[in-house]
Scaffold this active site. Structure first.
Site, mmCIF file in Angstrom:
data_model
loop_
_atom_site.group_PDB
_atom_site.id
_atom_site.type_symbol
_atom_site.label_atom_id
_atom_site.label_comp_id
_atom_site.label_asym_id
_atom_site.label_seq_id
_atom_site.Cartn_x
_atom_site.Cartn_y
_atom_site.Cartn_z
ATOM 1 N N ASP A 159 33.596 109.751 30.336
ATOM 2 C CA ASP A 159 34.288 108.494 30.021
ATOM 3 C C ASP A 159 34.845 108.395 28.604
ATOM 4 O OD1 ASP A 159 33.658 107.678 32.548
ATOM 5 O OD2 ASP A 159 32.060 106.330 31.946
ATOM 6 N N SER A 195 35.226 104.714 41.521
ATOM 7 C CA SER A 195 34.764 105.776 40.626
ATOM 8 C C SER A 195 33.292 106.139 40.816
ATOM 9 C CB SER A 195 35.007 105.389 39.166
ATOM 10 O OG SER A 195 34.196 104.289 38.815
ATOM 11 N N HIS A 218 29.086 103.088 35.520
ATOM 12 C CA HIS A 218 29.032 104.549 35.546
ATOM 13 C C HIS A 218 27.623 105.047 35.259
ATOM 14 C CE1 HIS A 218 33.619 105.372 34.947
ATOM 15 N NE2 HIS A 218 33.325 104.958 36.155
#
Length: 179
Positions: A122, A49, A90
């Site tokens: 998210d 990701s 992230h």
């Protein structure tokens, strides 16, 4: 080769050496945790990701001591979601409020994150009813990384039998090693 098993003193010394190695590794981990103010100062990237910034298997070094600056937009953070064990790596894409409020004990900044390789933010990954992250959710900010070093961890978690083989080999080396 098996002479160490015949001598109880040498076997006990080898067992003590093995225990010292394990306790040293544990103490180094705890020392890193205290220095970085993070419960997990080293994390492995488990998914794609964050590509191209971080690849699957990269080992990330974390720092959680934001004494003079607060978490900013664009910073890569590792956070835990309530009731889930896997840390998520992230980037912060939005920040609402400020984290420095001297009179209050809790910071008021709310952070929104997104993986570089993901299409959306998210909010689907957060706990039910949670729309943003707060400072307590963050394990640490990424300050460095070592490419592909974490693949050993991924291999051991995806193939549990490898843990047994690896522990068996390490035990044999300790028992059969001559000093």
């Amino acid at each position: 080769m098996l002479s160490a098993l015949g001598n109880p003193r040498q076997a006990a010394a080898q067992l003590m050496n093995f225990g010292l190695i394990l306790s040293t590794a544990f103490m180094m981990w705890k020392g890193l945790s205290v220095i970085s103010d993070s419960p997990s100062p080293i994390v492995v990237v488990l998914s794609g990701s964050m590509e191209p910034a971080f690849q699957r298997g990269d080992l990330l070094l974390l720092w959680n001591r934001n004494l003079f600056t607060e978490t900013s937009v664009g910073e890569v953070v590792v956070y835990n979601v309530k009731d889930k064990d896997i840390p998520i790596v992230h980037r912060v894409i939005s920040k609402f409020g400020t984290g420095f409020v001297l009179l209050r004990r809790r910071p008021t900044a709310k952070l929104l994150t997104k993986g570089d390789n993901n299409d959306s933010d998210d909010t689907k990954l957060y706990a039910p009813g949670q729309n943003y992250l707060v400072r307590e959710d963050i394990i640490g900010s990424v300050v460095g990384y070592m490419p592909f070093v974490g693949y050993v961890t991924i291999m051991l978690s995806e193939h549990p039998w490898m843990k047994t083989v690896m522990l068996g080999i390490m035990g044999l080396v300790v028992v059969l090693q001559r000093e």
